[in-house]
Design a protein around this motif. Sequence first.
Motif, PDB file in Angstrom:
ATOM      1  N   GLY A 182     -12.536  -6.845  12.942  1.00  0.00           N
ATOM      2  CA  GLY A 182     -12.301  -5.693  12.081  1.00  0.00           C
ATOM      3  C   GLY A 182     -12.773  -4.486  12.841  1.00  0.00           C
ATOM      4  O   GLY A 182     -13.575  -4.591  13.776  1.00  0.00           O
ATOM      5  N   GLY A 183     -12.216  -3.356  12.418  1.00  0.00           N
ATOM      6  CA  GLY A 183     -12.423  -2.113  13.131  1.00  0.00           C
ATOM      7  C   GLY A 183     -13.875  -1.772  13.399  1.00  0.00           C
ATOM      8  O   GLY A 183     -14.289  -1.576  14.537  1.00  0.00           O
TER       9      GLY A 183
ATOM     10  N   TRP B  62     -12.103   1.306  -3.418  1.00  0.00           N
ATOM     11  CA  TRP B  62     -11.001   1.044  -2.474  1.00  0.00           C
ATOM     12  C   TRP B  62      -9.658   1.529  -3.045  1.00  0.00           C
ATOM     13  O   TRP B  62      -8.978   2.350  -2.419  1.00  0.00           O
ATOM     14  CB  TRP B  62     -10.966  -0.439  -2.092  1.00  0.00           C
TER      15      TRP B  62
ATOM     16  N   HIS C 120     -14.901   5.322   6.622  1.00  0.00           N
ATOM     17  CA  HIS C 120     -13.792   4.737   7.393  1.00  0.00           C
ATOM     18  C   HIS C 120     -12.467   4.769   6.647  1.00  0.00           C
ATOM     19  O   HIS C 120     -11.420   4.509   7.232  1.00  0.00           O
ATOM     20  CB  HIS C 120     -14.138   3.293   7.777  1.00  0.00           C
ATOM     21  N   ILE C 121     -12.531   5.029   5.359  1.00  0.00           N
ATOM     22  CA  ILE C 121     -11.286   5.047   4.577  1.00  0.00           C
ATOM     23  C   ILE C 121     -10.974   6.508   4.206  1.00  0.00           C
ATOM     24  O   ILE C 121     -11.782   7.389   4.461  1.00  0.00           O
ATOM     25  CB  ILE C 121     -11.415   4.143   3.313  1.00  0.00           C
TER      26      ILE C 121
ATOM     27  N   HIS D 147     -12.370  10.634   9.394  1.00  0.00           N
ATOM     28  CA  HIS D 147     -11.405  10.430  10.474  1.00  0.00           C
ATOM     29  C   HIS D 147     -10.545  11.669  10.732  1.00  0.00           C
ATOM     30  O   HIS D 147     -10.138  11.923  11.848  1.00  0.00           O
ATOM     31  CB  HIS D 147     -10.436   9.298  10.113  1.00  0.00           C
TER      32      HIS D 147
ATOM     33  N   ILE E 270     -11.787   7.808  14.884  1.00  0.00           N
ATOM     34  CA  ILE E 270     -12.241   6.635  15.633  1.00  0.00           C
ATOM     35  C   ILE E 270     -11.183   6.237  16.668  1.00  0.00           C
ATOM     36  O   ILE E 270      -9.987   6.374  16.416  1.00  0.00           O
ATOM     37  CB  ILE E 270     -12.564   5.450  14.688  1.00  0.00           C
TER      38      ILE E 270
ATOM     39  N   ILE F 277       0.912  -6.559  12.057  1.00  0.00           N
ATOM     40  CA  ILE F 277      -0.209  -7.396  11.588  1.00  0.00           C
ATOM     41  C   ILE F 277      -1.080  -6.546  10.665  1.00  0.00           C
ATOM     42  O   ILE F 277      -1.386  -5.396  10.972  1.00  0.00           O
ATOM     43  CB  ILE F 277      -1.032  -7.968  12.762  1.00  0.00           C
TER      44      ILE F 277
ATOM     45  N   ARG G  94      -4.196  -6.930   7.236  1.00  0.00           N
ATOM     46  CA  ARG G  94      -4.875  -7.733   6.218  1.00  0.00           C
ATOM     47  C   ARG G  94      -3.990  -7.716   4.974  1.00  0.00           C
ATOM     48  O   ARG G  94      -3.261  -6.752   4.754  1.00  0.00           O
ATOM     49  CB  ARG G  94      -6.207  -7.081   5.849  1.00  0.00           C
TER      50      ARG G  94
ATOM     51  N   LYS H 258      -1.326  -1.677   2.583  1.00  0.00           N
ATOM     52  CA  LYS H 258      -0.695  -1.849   3.895  1.00  0.00           C
ATOM     53  C   LYS H 258       0.827  -1.763   3.873  1.00  0.00           C
ATOM     54  O   LYS H 258       1.461  -1.740   4.919  1.00  0.00           O
ATOM     55  CB  LYS H 258      -1.118  -3.189   4.513  1.00  0.00           C
TER      56      LYS H 258
ATOM     57  N   VAL I 103      -2.909 -11.266   7.379  1.00  0.00           N
ATOM     58  CA  VAL I 103      -4.192 -11.955   7.551  1.00  0.00           C
ATOM     59  C   VAL I 103      -4.882 -12.058   6.189  1.00  0.00           C
ATOM     60  O   VAL I 103      -5.059 -11.046   5.505  1.00  0.00           O
ATOM     61  CB  VAL I 103      -5.081 -11.162   8.548  1.00  0.00           C
TER      62      VAL I 103
ATOM     63  N   THR J  64      -7.599 -14.019  19.002  1.00  0.00           N
ATOM     64  CA  THR J  64      -7.498 -12.758  19.739  1.00  0.00           C
ATOM     65  C   THR J  64      -6.510 -12.811  20.918  1.00  0.00           C
ATOM     66  O   THR J  64      -5.703 -11.883  21.077  1.00  0.00           O
ATOM     67  CB  THR J  64      -8.905 -12.305  20.179  1.00  0.00           C
TER      68      THR J  64
ATOM     69  N   LEU K 114      -3.097 -12.285  19.575  1.00  0.00           N
ATOM     70  CA  LEU K 114      -2.888 -10.910  19.124  1.00  0.00           C
ATOM     71  C   LEU K 114      -2.629 -10.002  20.332  1.00  0.00           C
ATOM     72  O   LEU K 114      -1.689  -9.194  20.344  1.00  0.00           O
ATOM     73  CB  LEU K 114      -4.121 -10.423  18.347  1.00  0.00           C
TER      74      LEU K 114
ATOM     75  N   TYR L  73       0.642  -7.671  21.303  1.00  0.00           N
ATOM     76  CA  TYR L  73       0.577  -6.246  21.659  1.00  0.00           C
ATOM     77  C   TYR L  73       1.292  -6.000  22.987  1.00  0.00           C
ATOM     78  O   TYR L  73       1.968  -5.002  23.185  1.00  0.00           O
ATOM     79  CB  TYR L  73      -0.882  -5.798  21.818  1.00  0.00           C
TER      80      TYR L  73
ATOM     81  N   MET M 255      -7.523   5.217   9.097  1.00  0.00           N
ATOM     82  CA  MET M 255      -7.098   5.517  10.460  1.00  0.00           C
ATOM     83  C   MET M 255      -5.944   4.596  10.834  1.00  0.00           C
ATOM     84  O   MET M 255      -4.836   5.004  11.006  1.00  0.00           O
ATOM     85  CB  MET M 255      -8.279   5.349  11.429  1.00  0.00           C
TER      86      MET M 255
HETATM   87  C1  GDG Z   1     -11.140   0.334   8.105  1.00  0.00           C
HETATM   88  C2  GDG Z   1     -10.068   1.284   7.565  1.00  0.00           C
HETATM   89  C3  GDG Z   1      -9.847   2.211   9.864  1.00  0.00           C
HETATM   90  C4  GDG Z   1      -6.870  -7.708  12.329  1.00  0.00           C
HETATM   91  N1  GDG Z   1      -6.320  -8.924  12.147  1.00  0.00           N
HETATM   92  C5  GDG Z   1      -6.709  -9.682  13.173  1.00  0.00           C
HETATM   93  C6  GDG Z   1      -7.516  -8.923  14.003  1.00  0.00           C
HETATM   94  N2  GDG Z   1      -7.615  -7.701  13.464  1.00  0.00           N
HETATM   95  C7  GDG Z   1      -8.356  -6.562  14.009  1.00  0.00           C
HETATM   96  C8  GDG Z   1      -7.446  -5.527  14.643  1.00  0.00           C
HETATM   97  C9  GDG Z   1      -8.207  -4.238  14.407  1.00  0.00           C
HETATM   98  C10 GDG Z   1      -8.941  -4.513  13.124  1.00  0.00           C
HETATM   99  O1  GDG Z   1      -8.993  -5.924  12.955  1.00  0.00           O
HETATM  100  C11 GDG Z   1      -8.262  -3.884  11.914  1.00  0.00           C
HETATM  101  O2  GDG Z   1      -8.493  -2.536  11.960  1.00  0.00           O
HETATM  102  P1  GDG Z   1      -7.850  -1.493  10.944  1.00  0.00           P
HETATM  103  O3  GDG Z   1      -8.085  -0.134  11.428  1.00  0.00           O
HETATM  104  O4  GDG Z   1      -6.403  -1.788  10.817  1.00  0.00           O
HETATM  105  O5  GDG Z   1      -8.493  -1.762   9.514  1.00  0.00           O
HETATM  106  P2  GDG Z   1      -9.912  -2.181   8.791  1.00  0.00           P
HETATM  107  O6  GDG Z   1     -10.807  -2.910   9.695  1.00  0.00           O
HETATM  108  O7  GDG Z   1      -9.525  -2.862   7.563  1.00  0.00           O
HETATM  109  O8  GDG Z   1     -10.676  -0.911   8.275  1.00  0.00           O
HETATM  110  C12 GDG Z   1      -9.097   1.649   8.672  1.00  0.00           C
HETATM  111  C13 GDG Z   1     -10.963   1.288  10.288  1.00  0.00           C
HETATM  112  O9  GDG Z   1     -11.829   0.956   9.220  1.00  0.00           O
HETATM  113  C14 GDG Z   1     -11.826   1.895  11.379  1.00  0.00           C
HETATM  114  O10 GDG Z   1     -12.467   3.031  10.957  1.00  0.00           O
HETATM  115  O11 GDG Z   1      -8.947   2.365  10.935  1.00  0.00           O
HETATM  116  O12 GDG Z   1      -8.174   2.603   8.200  1.00  0.00           O
HETATM  117  O13 GDG Z   1      -9.380   0.680   6.471  1.00  0.00           O
HETATM  118  O14 GDG Z   1      -9.158  -4.013  15.417  1.00  0.00           O
HETATM  119  O15 GDG Z   1      -7.255  -5.820  15.997  1.00  0.00           O
HETATM  120  N3  GDG Z   1      -8.040  -9.429  15.120  1.00  0.00           N
HETATM  121  C15 GDG Z   1      -7.763 -10.726  15.442  1.00  0.00           C
HETATM  122  N4  GDG Z   1      -6.971 -11.504  14.671  1.00  0.00           N
HETATM  123  C16 GDG Z   1      -6.440 -11.022  13.533  1.00  0.00           C
HETATM  124  O16 GDG Z   1      -5.740 -11.766  12.849  1.00  0.00           O
HETATM  125  N5  GDG Z   1      -8.256 -11.240  16.556  1.00  0.00           N
END
Ligand code: GDG
Length: 729
Positions: free
Chosen positions: A17-18, A90, A159-160, A192, A231, A267, A269, A274, A304, A348, A351, A355, A370
């Motif tokens: 997660g981020g 949320w 972060h949101i 952000h 970020i 991809i 959650r 989303k 996910v 990972t 993933l 990419y 973000m």
């Molecule tokens: C918050 C805010 C903001 C996801 N699925 C898998 C996986 N991931 C990794 C991705 C990415 C991260 O998780 C998801 O990052 P996001 O930015 O999309 O969203 P959140 O973590 O929910 O949350 C968001 C963030 O905070 C940062 O400030 O951008 O807007 O909601 O890094 O790569 N990694 C792997 N498998 C997966 O299935 N390995």
Amino acid sequence: MTVAVKDGEVSVRESVGGLATAMKTLLAATDGGRALGFDGVLWVGWPGLAGDALDPKISEALRSQGLEPVPLGRDEVEKFYEGFCNSTLWPLFHGFTTYTVYRDDFWDSYVSVNKKFADVLASVAKPDDYVWVHDYHFMLLPLYLRGQMPDLGVGFFLHIPFPPPEILQLMPSSWRNEILDGLLASDLVGFHTHEYSYNFVRSVVRFLGYGVELDVVKSRHGYTKVGVFPIGVDYERFHNSGADPQVAKEIEEVRRLLKGLKVVFSIDRLDYTKGVINRVYAWERFLKSRPEWRRKASFVLVVVPSRAGVPQYEAMKRQIDMEVGRINGELGELDWVPIIYLYRFLPTPTLLAMYNLADVALITPLKDGMNLVSKEYVASRRDCRGVLILSETAGAAKELTEAIIVNPNDVEGMAKAIEKALTMPEEEQCRRIQEMQRKLKAQDVVKWGVDFIQSLMGARLERAERERRLATAIPLEGEELDRMAAAYRSAPVRLLFLDYDGTLVPLYPYAYQAVPDEELLHLLAELARQGGTYVVVVSGRPKDFLDSWFGKLPVYLIAEHGFWLKEPGGGWAPTARVDLSWKLKVRKVMEEFVERVPGTYIEEKESSIAWHYRNAEPEAGERAALELADSLTAMLTGSGVVVMRGKKVVEVKPAGVSKGTAARSLVELKRPDFVLAAGDDETDETMFAALPQTAYTVKVGPGRSLAKYYLPNYKALRSVLKRLVESQH
Ligand code: GDG
């Protein structure tokens, strides 16, 4: 981190997660925070297990890794985490107002868990440590922390998205106001994007009535800096990912499986923010309206699993399953699947492989703070190929402007974007990718963290300095006064800045009553006649008023809070060149309020315009003032003016013009050896802050001030001035 216990064995797994990834990268790049001047870093958080107390084995395992666990009982997980965090904040903060649940027991739990975290932090932190609070789960924490440890440096990052006040208003006012007040107890609040910080500032103006100047909110806690810190990602990690043997193998494997097909990838959650289903419909529209693409492209849709137990998620999952099944059934062939749908966490390397190889990334959330996936995709493209399609409603769209930007509710628009992406010439793909990569490289995740921390350190230093000055004012009498008189006598050039109302004369109920008396005029004239002494009368009043009373004295005049300056015997000149074209628009809005709220009136000066409501019915007046300040802030953003809330007045004036700036320009001109500044209200504080450290700054009357000295009233100041006159004889 997530802790699991299996067969009595404790395992600590890094959360993906981020946020978790961002912090890990930041710590690695700064030698565990040491490069930023910290002795070490401690993570305080919930380990993800429900239970009132933690097995000592688990606590020990966590502590040995620099993690301080805060256990949450089952009831707290339900009411705080799943409740107020994920069912109230949320959805509301993402604009999903109909999904938002308002329950008192959720709120109570939010309060008590935030207090619990404050207690744990207070037990592990030293009084002058820094605490960086992350995300919407802990918006009250800065307040509770400050209550226990007033000297901590406290920074908060959201972060949101932060919603506009029109949405925040749906939350019961006591909760909403406590949340805003809780955040303002921080030294720094970060977002952000400018949009979120602007929404926050508007909410603070509208619901709490605090004044905001540029990026600083002045509240009951003092000053809070509001900043924008988008970020980033660990650019090099993604950019080099294709060279990792495991990833390279995955790339080959997936290429073999999807041979000859263009690959569109997404991809997320499982979450209603989303926009997964919108994207599925867009893909269906694309294939149906452009049948030539069938068998030529597949959409790899990865969802996910997340946050089990939220009812909307289950319904959403059923809908995605059903629609994907329907589309694949309708359009699929024996040798071609339109949507390759995976509902699972992706390892990972897989993933990273996606990419690296996807021709198109279709990242179309309905609302996202973000969105890191879009940035990770772009960063990964070492081959300078690939097209990003991104929603305008993701924070990332503000930076990744070379993406194909879409609206996630515009099905046909998205279908067109997919076509455009799949047919984009390679040179154009490369040009866009390169430009976005340049930005991502410059604004990577380490820069984000370092910027935030440095900004926090700066904000905290400023606060400490201000508090030191506020706490150390001493009476200007006895030896202190002797010393000052001696300094005055021996200084060849002296500048005296004297505020008028409340400082040289008492405060009267009506401004017109505050006429200078003979004694005062005589005193000022005597001072001004002393060789090397420049007397400056500083006021918020219009220039004509000052002229009519002091025009004949050999003194300098500063009118309209620093906007106008007049030398003895000279004419008036503005201290800064500012555009005043906004005044007409503001007057129109204020006129509406005069019409609407009986007893209110407009006062217009050359550089500013104000709406007074002291004669209005109090409650209606306050309510209208909040609304007016909010509308004006919204209307005037970026136009170099500030909307100020005074006592029963809303005033608009040019930003960056103050008694302080005017006083400083005179200091630069005259290069005095002795400076005295005296004043009684907020606007004089700008002078106290702007003058050199050596200046004798004097607060007249009660209240905290940045001035070094204080005097009880205008009479005491007059005796001090007399003493200065006499010291020359
Ligand atoms: C918050 C805010 C903001 C996801 N699925 C898998 C996986 N991931 C990794 C991705 C990415 C991260 O998780 C998801 O990052 P996001 O930015 O999309 O969203 P959140 O973590 O929910 O949350 C968001 C963030 O905070 C940062 O400030 O951008 O807007 O909601 O890094 O790569 N990694 C792997 N498998 C997966 O299935 N390995």
